[in-house]
Structure formats: structure tokens, C-alpha cells
Design a protein around this motif. Structure first.
Motif, PDB file in Angstrom:
ATOM      1  N   LEU A  17       0.833  -1.230   0.083  1.00 39.87           N
ATOM      2  CA  LEU A  17       0.038  -0.120  -0.224  1.00 39.87           C
ATOM      3  C   LEU A  17       0.878   1.194   0.066  1.00 39.87           C
ATOM      4  O   LEU A  17       0.370   2.108  -0.638  1.00 39.87           O
ATOM      5  N   LEU A  18       2.125   1.310   0.563  1.00 42.58           N
ATOM      6  CA  LEU A  18       2.654   2.578   0.735  1.00 42.58           C
ATOM      7  C   LEU A  18       3.593   2.508  -0.319  1.00 42.58           C
ATOM      8  O   LEU A  18       4.362   2.336  -0.736  1.00 42.58           O
ATOM      9  N   LYS A  19       3.186   3.840  -0.862  1.00 43.88           N
ATOM     10  CA  LYS A  19       3.525   4.111  -2.280  1.00 43.88           C
ATOM     11  C   LYS A  19       4.681   4.948  -2.328  1.00 43.88           C
ATOM     12  O   LYS A  19       5.570   4.842  -3.083  1.00 43.88           O
ATOM     13  N   GLU A  20       4.998   5.849  -1.168  1.00 42.57           N
ATOM     14  CA  GLU A  20       6.106   6.719  -1.036  1.00 42.57           C
ATOM     15  C   GLU A  20       6.483   7.009   0.345  1.00 42.57           C
ATOM     16  O   GLU A  20       5.891   6.571   1.475  1.00 42.57           O
ATOM     17  N   ARG A  21       7.678   7.390   0.443  1.00 41.52           N
ATOM     18  CA  ARG A  21       8.502   7.654   1.613  1.00 41.52           C
ATOM     19  C   ARG A  21       7.935   6.768   2.738  1.00 41.52           C
ATOM     20  O   ARG A  21       7.309   7.112   3.729  1.00 41.52           O
ATOM     21  N   PRO A  22       8.434   5.527   2.790  1.00 39.05           N
ATOM     22  CA  PRO A  22       8.153   4.610   3.772  1.00 39.05           C
ATOM     23  C   PRO A  22       8.474   4.714   5.150  1.00 39.05           C
ATOM     24  O   PRO A  22       8.100   4.544   6.151  1.00 39.05           O
ATOM     25  N   GLU A  23       9.744   5.794   5.208  1.00 33.15           N
ATOM     26  CA  GLU A  23      10.259   5.879   6.395  1.00 33.15           C
ATOM     27  C   GLU A  23       9.543   6.933   7.107  1.00 33.15           C
ATOM     28  O   GLU A  23       9.747   7.101   8.524  1.00 33.15           O
ATOM     29  N   LEU A  24       8.616   7.681   6.492  1.00 31.02           N
ATOM     30  CA  LEU A  24       7.516   8.379   7.276  1.00 31.02           C
ATOM     31  C   LEU A  24       6.323   7.461   7.751  1.00 31.02           C
ATOM     32  O   LEU A  24       5.529   8.136   9.056  1.00 31.02           O
ATOM     33  N   PHE A  25       6.419   6.379   7.894  1.00 32.43           N
ATOM     34  CA  PHE A  25       5.403   5.384   8.220  1.00 32.43           C
ATOM     35  C   PHE A  25       5.970   4.482   9.184  1.00 32.43           C
ATOM     36  O   PHE A  25       5.260   3.804  10.274  1.00 32.43           O
ATOM     37  N   ILE A  26       7.209   3.719   8.723  1.00 32.08           N
ATOM     38  CA  ILE A  26       7.431   2.565   9.400  1.00 32.08           C
ATOM     39  C   ILE A  26       9.226   2.913   9.855  1.00 32.08           C
ATOM     40  O   ILE A  26       9.784   3.512   9.305  1.00 32.08           O
ATOM     41  N   GLN A  27       9.606   2.537  11.138  1.00 32.03           N
ATOM     42  CA  GLN A  27      10.547   2.584  11.772  1.00 32.03           C
ATOM     43  C   GLN A  27      11.166   1.396  12.731  1.00 32.03           C
ATOM     44  O   GLN A  27      10.169   1.150  13.383  1.00 32.03           O
ATOM     45  N   ASP A  28      12.060   0.786  12.243  1.00 27.18           N
ATOM     46  CA  ASP A  28      12.553   0.044  13.109  1.00 27.18           C
ATOM     47  C   ASP A  28      11.450  -1.451  13.385  1.00 27.18           C
ATOM     48  O   ASP A  28      11.310  -1.622  14.547  1.00 27.18           O
ATOM     49  N   ASN A  29      10.946  -1.722  12.261  1.00 25.56           N
ATOM     50  CA  ASN A  29      10.048  -2.871  12.357  1.00 25.56           C
ATOM     51  C   ASN A  29       8.491  -2.477  13.099  1.00 25.56           C
ATOM     52  O   ASN A  29       7.741  -3.387  13.633  1.00 25.56           O
ATOM     53  N   SER A  30       8.569  -1.101  13.525  1.00 20.66           N
ATOM     54  CA  SER A  30       7.325  -0.806  14.247  1.00 20.66           C
ATOM     55  C   SER A  30       6.664   0.357  13.230  1.00 20.66           C
ATOM     56  O   SER A  30       7.215   0.582  12.363  1.00 20.66           O
ATOM     57  N   ARG A  51       6.685   4.743  12.884  1.00 22.35           N
ATOM     58  CA  ARG A  51       7.107   5.739  13.212  1.00 22.35           C
ATOM     59  C   ARG A  51       6.780   6.095  14.822  1.00 22.35           C
ATOM     60  O   ARG A  51       5.494   6.370  14.928  1.00 22.35           O
ATOM     61  N   PRO A  52       7.383   6.450  15.614  1.00 25.69           N
ATOM     62  CA  PRO A  52       7.240   7.223  16.685  1.00 25.69           C
ATOM     63  C   PRO A  52       6.185   8.398  16.402  1.00 25.69           C
ATOM     64  O   PRO A  52       6.552   9.243  15.645  1.00 25.69           O
ATOM     65  N   GLY A  53       4.964   8.449  17.209  1.00 22.73           N
ATOM     66  CA  GLY A  53       3.963   9.657  16.816  1.00 22.73           C
ATOM     67  C   GLY A  53       3.073   9.192  16.060  1.00 22.73           C
ATOM     68  O   GLY A  53       2.242   9.876  15.888  1.00 22.73           O
ATOM     69  N   ILE A  54       3.143   8.023  15.590  1.00 27.47           N
ATOM     70  CA  ILE A  54       1.819   7.334  15.095  1.00 27.47           C
ATOM     71  C   ILE A  54       1.060   6.552  15.999  1.00 27.47           C
ATOM     72  O   ILE A  54       1.571   5.777  16.630  1.00 27.47           O
ATOM     73  N   LEU A  55      -0.313   6.877  16.148  1.00 27.54           N
ATOM     74  CA  LEU A  55      -0.969   6.015  17.307  1.00 27.54           C
ATOM     75  C   LEU A  55      -1.625   4.863  16.433  1.00 27.54           C
ATOM     76  O   LEU A  55      -2.037   4.922  15.293  1.00 27.54           O
ATOM     77  N   VAL A  56      -1.864   3.771  17.261  1.00 23.27           N
ATOM     78  CA  VAL A  56      -2.170   2.793  16.526  1.00 23.27           C
ATOM     79  C   VAL A  56      -3.457   1.960  17.416  1.00 23.27           C
ATOM     80  O   VAL A  56      -3.274   2.145  18.726  1.00 23.27           O
ATOM     81  N   LEU A  57      -4.752   2.084  16.963  1.00 20.67           N
ATOM     82  CA  LEU A  57      -5.878   1.377  17.573  1.00 20.67           C
ATOM     83  C   LEU A  57      -6.275  -0.014  16.865  1.00 20.67           C
ATOM     84  O   LEU A  57      -6.445  -0.206  15.937  1.00 20.67           O
ATOM     85  N   ILE A  58      -6.288  -0.958  17.923  1.00 20.18           N
ATOM     86  CA  ILE A  58      -6.911  -2.235  17.243  1.00 20.18           C
ATOM     87  C   ILE A  58      -8.564  -2.456  17.848  1.00 20.18           C
ATOM     88  O   ILE A  58      -8.456  -2.325  19.285  1.00 20.18           O
ATOM     89  N   ASN A  59      -9.378  -2.406  17.026  1.00 26.92           N
ATOM     90  CA  ASN A  59     -10.690  -2.431  17.531  1.00 26.92           C
ATOM     91  C   ASN A  59     -11.088  -1.520  18.414  1.00 26.92           C
ATOM     92  O   ASN A  59     -11.762  -1.838  19.637  1.00 26.92           O
ATOM     93  N   ASP A  60     -10.659  -0.314  18.018  1.00 24.63           N
ATOM     94  CA  ASP A  60     -10.836   1.139  19.115  1.00 24.63           C
ATOM     95  C   ASP A  60     -10.101   0.820  20.291  1.00 24.63           C
ATOM     96  O   ASP A  60     -10.629   1.585  21.254  1.00 24.63           O
ATOM     97  N   VAL A  61      -9.115   0.202  20.570  1.00 25.92           N
ATOM     98  CA  VAL A  61      -8.525   0.049  21.830  1.00 25.92           C
ATOM     99  C   VAL A  61      -6.935   0.219  21.426  1.00 25.92           C
ATOM    100  O   VAL A  61      -6.527   0.002  20.407  1.00 25.92           O
ATOM    101  N   ASP A  62      -6.328   1.144  22.273  1.00 27.75           N
ATOM    102  CA  ASP A  62      -4.923   1.469  22.043  1.00 27.75           C
ATOM    103  C   ASP A  62      -4.090   0.349  21.780  1.00 27.75           C
ATOM    104  O   ASP A  62      -4.166  -0.525  22.930  1.00 27.75           O
ATOM    105  N   TRP A  63      -3.217   0.397  21.197  1.00 30.81           N
ATOM    106  CA  TRP A  63      -2.400  -1.163  20.807  1.00 30.81           C
ATOM    107  C   TRP A  63      -1.383  -1.215  21.960  1.00 30.81           C
ATOM    108  O   TRP A  63      -1.041  -2.303  21.969  1.00 30.81           O
ATOM    109  N   GLU A  64      -1.190  -0.083  22.739  1.00 31.03           N
ATOM    110  CA  GLU A  64      -0.279  -0.333  23.890  1.00 31.03           C
ATOM    111  C   GLU A  64      -0.845  -1.269  24.943  1.00 31.03           C
ATOM    112  O   GLU A  64      -0.043  -1.966  25.720  1.00 31.03           O
ATOM    113  N   LEU A  65      -2.170  -1.574  24.787  1.00 31.21           N
ATOM    114  CA  LEU A  65      -2.847  -2.516  25.781  1.00 31.21           C
ATOM    115  C   LEU A  65      -2.922  -3.941  25.127  1.00 31.21           C
ATOM    116  O   LEU A  65      -3.356  -4.764  25.578  1.00 31.21           O
TER     117      LEU A  65
END
Ligand code: ZN
Ligand code: ZN
Lengths: 359, 103
Positions: free
Chosen positions: B51-64, B66-80
Motif C-alpha cells: 500500500l505504501l507508495k512513497e516515503r516509507p520512512e514516514l510510516f515505518i521505523q525499526d519494524n514498528s 514511526r514514533p508519533g503514529i498511534l495505533v488502535l485495534i478495534n478501538d483500543v490503544d495497541w499499547e494494551l
């Protein structure tokens, strides 16, 4: 699946960066709103009867700020009159969508909205400025003009105070940048929750202790509509690096954000260090550390077709301003001469404006 | 019930959608032949490849992300939800929200 730290029995939906607590949606809303209320009351940001302009960009921070001030004003009877103030820089394709978002805020939150353009305030749109100077220094112009634009707008609207959406991450980032630049005058001041109340319209930052993550999560769970884009002109590279560094550190330990803010607050500047004294701009009466403020120097350059004037520290700039002011003195004796640049100030010179060095 | 693919929906917001042709929502089917247990880290690689067409470093960093991008899984913070190690279930909704864009 974790359950809420408050033992309310519900399922947790987020981990708070500030405390590490895991909270359900309802307990998060409660904590988020109450903490901002405490920030407002502890720092005495507002007085009953005030008119407060929310500096509205259509982005996440100002959207959440407008929403939260509205509900807190009603819940805790602040007795504030809230209005929205937006600045249109005149960048084609950039503000159009974000101004639509601000108009939606106006309708959703039932707050009057005023949009002022750079063209109204300075006679130039950012598009015109970029056509003149290229993309290298445009952020200098945009930033300097934006700081004064809010003050000019606030003076026009006769508000008592401007509330801006700066969050904890933004403030930590600015502390870091001022350290990297060795800018001691700004270092301490950039952490102040109220600025400018001594010499103009006060600016307050009710979200000063609110983490960016929580602002975005709050907007997401409340389904608040905001607009996000990067400025289509070259982004500020220096700030970008500071931001990346901070986000990398925040990932390791979110407490770094608060620690940096507290460090900035606690630093006192050695008196031996030469601190600039603030006077008023002889052109526009805005508070400035120079006899002519940065905005007026930049405008002078633009209007003379010498846009590089005022970028960097140039004694040439000052000499040219001095020459021009001599001419201005001569021409203002002729009341008929309406073409003179010195009559271009759309607000009027009698209005007190605050500091152009703090943001 | 035999499944050949793992259907999920992914969303981008807060400016992250700018990296994906300004498209906010994707319904996708992940192939389960080679990977049977899809984790978020696998999904991130899949996103980068598909899907990522350009500048992958703005989305992905070190297998995760990029810091500053929040992830929600079924409306729950992925940190949980064990972040990159979460095992994706059919019909999960995974949302990526940037906090890095102008506010
Ligand atoms: Zn709860
Ligand atoms: Zn001035």
C-alpha cells in the motif's frame, strides 16, 4: 484484555502516557477534562465575564481546545464568551479545507468566527510572498506574520485574551529548540502558561500539560472532525528534527515530555547574560526587542522588492528602515498622501500589541 | 470452516492518509498460506509492500510504526494489546493515526 485502573469494571481503551494508567473511555474523558479544568483554575487563566478568542486552525489541537472550553465553560460556569479567530495565510489549497473545518467548529460549537487574511493585515498573501522570495525562507515570513496576526485580530475583536492549542509535546519541542539554539530569552518564556498580559492581550495555553497522544485519542473517541496536513511549502526542517528526536525519546519514556517542560520552567537566566529589553516597534507599536519589529522589517523588504531584507541579522536592513522612516516623516506632513506605506496599517497604531518574540 | 484469507479493515487518519493516496479506509484480505498467525509486525511489512507508495520512512521505523503514529485495534490503544506482537483476528479493525501533522 485489561480493565480500567479506576476499578469501574469497564474495559480499558487506552494507556495514559502521563501516568501509565489504563482507562476506559468514560474514565478517560473524565480525567482529560478535569485535568484541563484544574490547569485553568490553578493558573487563573480566565476571569468571569471575559471574551476569549480561541486561535482556530482547524487542526486537532485547536479543535479539541474549542470543544473542551465550551463544555468546561458550561459545566463549571466560567462565564466566558468564546469566539473563534482564524488566520488565512493565503496559501492556495492549504487553508481551504482547514477553514472549512473551522466553519464546522463554528456551527457545531455555536461560536462566532472571524477569519482574517494576511492580505487584509499585511497586503500580501503567502502565495505572493513565495512568488517573490522562493521557498527557502517563506516559513520565516509566515511565522513572524502569524504571531502578530493573532494579536491584530484579537485587538480588532476587542477580546480579553487569546487561547492557543499548544500541547505538552509542542512546548517540550520548543524548549528543546531554544536550548539547541542557545536562545535563553525565549527558553524560559516559552514554557509560560500566560504570556503578554503585561503589555497587550494575554495569551494562554490551557493544553500546556496535555499530551498530544491524549488530544488525538480524545478527538478520535469523541469523533471530533479536524483537518491535518503539512504546509505545502517546505516544512521547518529544524523543528522537524527536534520533533523526531522528542518522539523517539517519548517512545522510550513518555515522562521526558513533562521533564523537559519542568526543566524549562525551572531554569533561571544568569543576570550576566545580556537579555534583550522589550520596547515598542516604532512602525506598528507591537512589542518588540528591536526599534522596528521583525514583521515590519520583512514587510519593508517585500514592499521595496528586496525580500531578503530582514532575513538574518543585517545592519543593512536597519539602515534602510532608518532612511525610509526619514522619508515617512517628510511625507506624513502631507495629509493628502495616502499612498505612503506608513499608512498601510489596517488596525491603527493606537492599539497595544504584545510581544512578537514569544509564541 | 476453512479460510484462505484473513479479512480485516485498516484505516489511516490524522494526516497518515496522505501517505496512502489520501485514502482513509482499506478492506484487505491477508494471505494465510505462508503466514498463518499474522501479527501487527507482519501487517506493517505487508502495508509497506502493498500500500505504501512513497516515503516509507514516514510510516515505518525499526519494524514498528514511526514514533508519533498511534495505533488502535478495534478501538483500543495497541499499547494494551501487545503492540507489534498482537495476533490479528478475522474482521479486526486496525487504525493508524498520525500525531505528527499540523495542529
Ligand atoms: Zn473506567
Ligand atoms: Zn512593527
Amino acid at each position: 484484555m485489561s480493565s480500567c485502573s479506576t476499578k469501574c469494571g469497564k474495559k480499558a481503551v487506552l494507556k495514559r502516557p502521563k501516568t501509565g494508567d489504563v482507562l476506559c473511555k468514560e474514565c478517560f474523558f473524565e480525567a482529560f477534562e478535569t485535568e484541563i479544568h484544574f490547569t485553568i483554575t490553578r493558573a487563573k487563566l480566565f476571569k468571569a465575564g471575559m471574551t476569549v478568542a480561541v486561535a482556530a486552525s482547524g487542526g486537532k489541537d485547536s479543535t479539541v481546545l474549542a470543544y473542551i472550553l465550551k463544555i468546561l465553560n458550561e459545566r463549571f460556569n466560567y462565564d466566558l464568551r468564546l469566539v473563534l479567530l482564524s488566520i488565512d495565510e493565503g496559501i492556495t489549497g492549504y487553508r481551504d479545507d482547514s477553514l472549512d473545518t473551522v466553519k464546522r467548529n463554528r456551527d457545531d460549537y455555536d461560536m462566532p468566527l472571524t477569519i482574517l487574511s494576511y492580505k487584509d493585515l499585511y497586503g500580501w498573501t503567502m502565495d505572493e510572498i513565495v512568488a517573490e522570495i522562493g521557498r527557502k525562507n517563506n516559513c520565516t515570513f509566515c511565522g513572524v506574520f502569524r504571531r502578530q496576526a493573532l494579536d491584530r485580530g484579537a485587538a480588532l475583536l476587542k477580546v480579553d485574551c487569546i487561547a492557543t492549542g499548544h500541547n505538552a509535546d509542542d512546548i517540550a519541542e520548543t524548549v528543546l529548540m531554544n536550548i539547541l539554539r542557545g536562545d535563553l530569552a525565549r527558553l524560559n518564556r516559552c514554557t509560560s502558561i500566560i504570556t503578554g498580559h503585561g503589555d497587550g492581550i494575554a495569551r494562554v495555553k490551557p493544553l500546556k500539560y496535555t499530551y498530544e497522544k491524549e488530544i488525538v485519542m480524545y478527538a478520535y473517541f469523541k469523533q471530533l472532525v479536524y483537518f491535518s496536513t503539512e504546509c505545502i511549502f517546505a516544512p521547518n526542517a529544524y523543528r522537524g528534527h527536534a520533533r523526531v528526536l522528542l518522539k523517539d525519546m517519548e517512545k522510550i519514556d513518555p515522562a521526558v515530555i513533562m521533564n523537559i517542560i519542568h526543566s524549562g520552567e525551572s531554569l533561571t537566566v544568569n543576570e550576566e547574560v545580556n537579555m534583550p529589553t522589550l520596547t515598542k516597534c516604532s512602525r506598528c507599536n507591537h512589542v518588540s526587542s528591536q526599534t522596528v519589529c521583525k514583521a515590519c522589517v520583512l514587510l519593508e523588504g517585500l514592499n521595496r522588492g528586496l525580500p531578503k531584507l530582514g532575513i538574518g541579522k543585517s545592519s543593512k536592513a536597519k539602515k534602510m528602515i532608518a532612511e525610509h522612516d526619514k522619508k515617512k516623516y517628510e511625507c506624513s506632513s502631507s495629509a493628502e498622501n495616502k499612498q505612503c506605506i506608513c499608512k498601510n496599517d489596517p488596525v491603527g497604531n493606537s492599539i497595544d500589541r504584545k510581544n512578537d518574540v514569544t509564541w | 470452516m476453512s479460510v484462505d484469507t484473513l479479512p480485516i479493515s485498516i484505516g489511516f487518519g490524522g494526516g497518515a492518509e496522505l501517505l496512502f493516496g489520501n485514502k482513509k479506509n482499506f478492506a484487505i484480505s491477508l494471505p494465510v498460506q505462508e503466514i498463518t498467525k499474522w501479527q501487527i509486525s507482519d501487517l506493517l511489512k505487508w502495508i509497506q509492500d502493498n500500500l505504501l507508495k512513497e516515503r516509507p520512512e514516514l510510516f515505518i521505523q525499526d519494524n514498528s510504526v514511526r514514533p508519533g503514529i498511534l495505533v488502535l485495534i478495534n478501538d483500543v490503544d495497541w499499547e494494551l494489546m501487545d503492540t507489534i506482537n498482537y495476533v490479528i483476528q478475522p474482521n479486526d479493525e486496525i487504525v493508524f493515526i498520525s500525531t505528527l501533522h499540523g495542529g
